[in-house]
Motif scaffolding. Structure first.
Motif, PDB file in Angstrom:
ATOM      1  N   ASP A 119     127.793  54.816  52.279  1.00 33.05           N
ATOM      2  CA  ASP A 119     128.584  55.087  53.171  1.00 33.05           C
ATOM      3  C   ASP A 119     128.285  54.759  54.834  1.00 33.05           C
ATOM      4  O   ASP A 119     129.068  54.415  55.607  1.00 33.05           O
ATOM      5  N   ALA A 120     126.759  54.459  54.841  1.00 31.05           N
ATOM      6  CA  ALA A 120     126.359  54.226  56.025  1.00 31.05           C
ATOM      7  C   ALA A 120     126.488  52.730  56.333  1.00 31.05           C
ATOM      8  O   ALA A 120     126.930  52.071  57.546  1.00 31.05           O
ATOM      9  N   ILE A 121     126.413  51.851  55.332  1.00 35.41           N
ATOM     10  CA  ILE A 121     126.500  50.370  55.477  1.00 35.41           C
ATOM     11  C   ILE A 121     127.696  49.710  55.168  1.00 35.41           C
ATOM     12  O   ILE A 121     127.871  48.518  55.593  1.00 35.41           O
ATOM     13  N   ALA A 122     128.447  50.478  54.434  1.00 42.68           N
ATOM     14  CA  ALA A 122     129.768  49.460  53.991  1.00 42.68           C
ATOM     15  C   ALA A 122     130.608  49.209  55.014  1.00 42.68           C
ATOM     16  O   ALA A 122     131.052  48.124  55.044  1.00 42.68           O
ATOM     17  N   PRO A 123     130.827  50.305  56.301  1.00 43.36           N
ATOM     18  CA  PRO A 123     131.613  49.662  57.356  1.00 43.36           C
ATOM     19  C   PRO A 123     130.918  48.266  57.840  1.00 43.36           C
ATOM     20  O   PRO A 123     131.728  47.412  58.482  1.00 43.36           O
ATOM     21  N   PHE A 124     129.771  48.272  58.100  1.00 45.00           N
ATOM     22  CA  PHE A 124     128.981  47.134  58.889  1.00 45.00           C
ATOM     23  C   PHE A 124     129.585  45.672  57.903  1.00 45.00           C
ATOM     24  O   PHE A 124     129.802  44.710  58.477  1.00 45.00           O
ATOM     25  N   TRP A 125     129.337  45.876  56.647  1.00 45.16           N
ATOM     26  CA  TRP A 125     129.704  44.883  55.776  1.00 45.16           C
ATOM     27  C   TRP A 125     131.201  44.431  55.804  1.00 45.16           C
ATOM     28  O   TRP A 125     131.449  43.241  55.636  1.00 45.16           O
ATOM     29  N   ALA A 126     131.851  45.435  55.703  1.00 44.73           N
ATOM     30  CA  ALA A 126     133.377  45.217  55.839  1.00 44.73           C
ATOM     31  C   ALA A 126     133.758  44.627  57.350  1.00 44.73           C
ATOM     32  O   ALA A 126     134.417  43.566  57.365  1.00 44.73           O
ATOM     33  N   ALA A 127     133.203  44.966  58.439  1.00 49.99           N
ATOM     34  CA  ALA A 127     133.188  44.284  59.788  1.00 49.99           C
ATOM     35  C   ALA A 127     132.728  42.682  59.555  1.00 49.99           C
ATOM     36  O   ALA A 127     133.279  42.046  60.086  1.00 49.99           O
ATOM     37  N   LEU A 128     131.614  42.567  59.019  1.00 48.05           N
ATOM     38  CA  LEU A 128     131.039  41.395  59.086  1.00 48.05           C
ATOM     39  C   LEU A 128     131.873  40.377  58.280  1.00 48.05           C
ATOM     40  O   LEU A 128     132.228  39.414  58.717  1.00 48.05           O
ATOM     41  N   LEU A 129     132.250  40.549  57.251  1.00 46.66           N
ATOM     42  CA  LEU A 129     133.056  39.778  56.130  1.00 46.66           C
ATOM     43  C   LEU A 129     134.426  39.824  56.342  1.00 46.66           C
ATOM     44  O   LEU A 129     134.871  38.435  56.192  1.00 46.66           O
ATOM     45  N   THR A 130     135.094  40.734  56.852  1.00 45.28           N
ATOM     46  CA  THR A 130     136.439  40.626  57.009  1.00 45.28           C
ATOM     47  C   THR A 130     136.819  40.716  58.477  1.00 45.28           C
ATOM     48  O   THR A 130     138.126  40.565  58.775  1.00 45.28           O
ATOM     49  N   GLY A 174     134.216  29.091  66.419  1.00 45.44           N
ATOM     50  CA  GLY A 174     133.451  29.643  67.604  1.00 45.44           C
ATOM     51  C   GLY A 174     133.972  30.929  68.470  1.00 45.44           C
ATOM     52  O   GLY A 174     133.228  31.702  68.875  1.00 45.44           O
ATOM     53  N   ALA A 175     135.263  30.651  68.581  1.00 40.18           N
ATOM     54  CA  ALA A 175     135.968  31.541  69.407  1.00 40.18           C
ATOM     55  C   ALA A 175     136.008  33.001  68.608  1.00 40.18           C
ATOM     56  O   ALA A 175     136.282  33.879  69.479  1.00 40.18           O
ATOM     57  N   VAL A 176     135.901  32.959  67.461  1.00 40.71           N
ATOM     58  CA  VAL A 176     135.926  34.312  66.344  1.00 40.71           C
ATOM     59  C   VAL A 176     134.508  34.884  66.351  1.00 40.71           C
ATOM     60  O   VAL A 176     134.317  36.205  66.518  1.00 40.71           O
ATOM     61  N   ALA A 177     133.315  34.268  66.676  1.00 37.58           N
ATOM     62  CA  ALA A 177     132.119  34.798  66.523  1.00 37.58           C
ATOM     63  C   ALA A 177     131.799  36.063  67.403  1.00 37.58           C
ATOM     64  O   ALA A 177     131.235  36.872  66.787  1.00 37.58           O
ATOM     65  N   PRO A 178     131.794  35.821  68.556  1.00 35.69           N
ATOM     66  CA  PRO A 178     131.763  37.064  69.578  1.00 35.69           C
ATOM     67  C   PRO A 178     132.210  38.377  69.048  1.00 35.69           C
ATOM     68  O   PRO A 178     131.580  39.568  68.831  1.00 35.69           O
ATOM     69  N   GLU A 179     133.488  38.298  68.448  1.00 41.95           N
ATOM     70  CA  GLU A 179     134.342  39.343  68.193  1.00 41.95           C
ATOM     71  C   GLU A 179     133.582  40.105  66.818  1.00 41.95           C
ATOM     72  O   GLU A 179     133.659  41.191  66.593  1.00 41.95           O
ATOM     73  N   ARG A 180     133.503  39.102  65.908  1.00 42.47           N
ATOM     74  CA  ARG A 180     132.785  39.367  64.402  1.00 42.47           C
ATOM     75  C   ARG A 180     131.410  40.168  64.669  1.00 42.47           C
ATOM     76  O   ARG A 180     131.351  40.970  64.134  1.00 42.47           O
ATOM     77  N   ILE A 181     130.713  39.580  65.535  1.00 38.74           N
ATOM     78  CA  ILE A 181     129.412  40.236  65.786  1.00 38.74           C
ATOM     79  C   ILE A 181     129.632  41.547  66.562  1.00 38.74           C
ATOM     80  O   ILE A 181     129.013  42.570  65.995  1.00 38.74           O
ATOM     81  N   ARG A 182     130.603  41.721  67.490  1.00 34.20           N
ATOM     82  CA  ARG A 182     130.793  43.057  68.044  1.00 34.20           C
ATOM     83  C   ARG A 182     131.274  43.751  67.013  1.00 34.20           C
ATOM     84  O   ARG A 182     130.985  45.217  66.879  1.00 34.20           O
ATOM     85  N   ALA A 183     132.192  43.569  66.155  1.00 41.57           N
ATOM     86  CA  ALA A 183     132.692  44.418  65.054  1.00 41.57           C
ATOM     87  C   ALA A 183     131.534  45.064  64.279  1.00 41.57           C
ATOM     88  O   ALA A 183     131.544  46.138  63.772  1.00 41.57           O
ATOM     89  N   ALA A 184     130.767  43.998  63.914  1.00 44.95           N
ATOM     90  CA  ALA A 184     129.678  44.470  62.915  1.00 44.95           C
ATOM     91  C   ALA A 184     128.651  45.636  63.577  1.00 44.95           C
ATOM     92  O   ALA A 184     128.134  46.391  62.749  1.00 44.95           O
ATOM     93  N   VAL A 185     128.422  45.250  64.834  1.00 45.84           N
ATOM     94  CA  VAL A 185     127.401  46.111  65.512  1.00 45.84           C
ATOM     95  C   VAL A 185     128.248  47.553  65.794  1.00 45.84           C
ATOM     96  O   VAL A 185     127.424  48.359  65.517  1.00 45.84           O
ATOM     97  N   GLU A 186     129.435  47.524  66.091  1.00 39.22           N
ATOM     98  CA  GLU A 186     130.109  48.780  66.453  1.00 39.22           C
ATOM     99  C   GLU A 186     130.341  49.477  64.905  1.00 39.22           C
ATOM    100  O   GLU A 186     130.368  50.655  64.801  1.00 39.22           O
ATOM    101  N   ALA A 187     130.018  48.908  63.892  1.00 40.21           N
ATOM    102  CA  ALA A 187     130.306  49.640  62.721  1.00 40.21           C
ATOM    103  C   ALA A 187     128.550  49.715  61.968  1.00 40.21           C
ATOM    104  O   ALA A 187     128.543  50.182  60.619  1.00 40.21           O
TER     105      ALA A 187
END
Length: 220
Positions: A119-130, A174-187
């Motif tokens: 439950d703790a890591i699933a949101p991170f991986w969802a944010a990272l991958l999708t 490249g334009a998507v990377a900062p948003e994807r990183i931010r989503a993974a960190v927030e998750a």
């Protein structure tokens, strides 16, 4: 509606004479050896017409020498009679076009991750991958865009973070990377190393599993 899985799916394919098709987790797949792009495009057009008539639509990949087909009933997450009926039609269309199948080819990549903290890591991986931390169903990370392999979580005992021999690279514009990183960190993730950004940024989930968000920027 009957859902066919496991050995029951394999037996059903045999019973229906669907020799072009192979059973895969949650779906069936086939590769048709068209040999050239024009033949493949024509076959895809015929399959599209049959799918529209059946109101049941396969996933199709068209390349120069072959066409790959995946069939599943999304409302059940498994193979049903609708898939079997459309598979038979597709095989007939291929045969009428003089196109044969290679039943040895169909395969499906899934990634399994051992964790005591699903439950703790699933949101991170969802944010990272999708890009969306909510794309979790049970023990699976689901990519609605269909670009990422299925990632699922295997329950295991608590343990120290082992040395990691395999990690995941997620390449995005490249334009998507900062948003994807931010989503993974927030998750729930952390940035481990951004010294090579924007080429790649190393992140980790709450278990310490590392992954990289990559772009083509500043690469030779």
């Amino acid at each position: 509606m009957t859902a066919y899985t496991g050995q029951k799916l394999l037996d059903t394919l045999d019973a229906h004479g669907l020799e072009d098709w192979q059973g895969l987790p949650g779906r069936i797949g086939a590769r048709f050896l068209t040999g050239d792009f024009a033949t493949g495009l024509d076959l895809v057009s015929r399959i599209g017409a049959a799918a529209e008539e059946a109101n049941h639509h396969p996933d199709i990949t068209l390349t120069f020498p072959h066409v790959d087909i995946r069939l599943t009933s999304h409302d059940t997450g498994a193979v049903t009679e609708r898939d079997l009926e459309l598979a038979a039609q597709i095989s007939e269309l291929a045969a009428s076009a003089g196109v044969s199948a290679d039943p040895k080819i169909p395969a499906l990549l899934e990634l399994g991750l051992d964790t005591a903290h699903r439950d703790a890591i699933a949101p991170f991986w969802a944010a990272l991958l999708t890009g969306d931390a909510s794309n979790v169903s049970g023990r699976d990370v689901i990519d609605p865009a269909g670009q990422m392999p299925l990632l699922w979580f295997q329950d295991c005992e608590e343990h120290a973070v082992p040395h990691q021999r395999l990690h995941v690279d997620v390449s995005v514009p490249g334009a998507v990377a900062p948003e994807r990183i931010r989503a993974a960190v927030e998750a729930g993730g952390t940035v481990v190393d951004e010294s090579q950004a924007p080429s790649f940024t190393v992140l980790a989930d709450a278990d310490g599993n590392r992954a990289c968000v990559c772009t083509l920027e500043n690469r030779s």
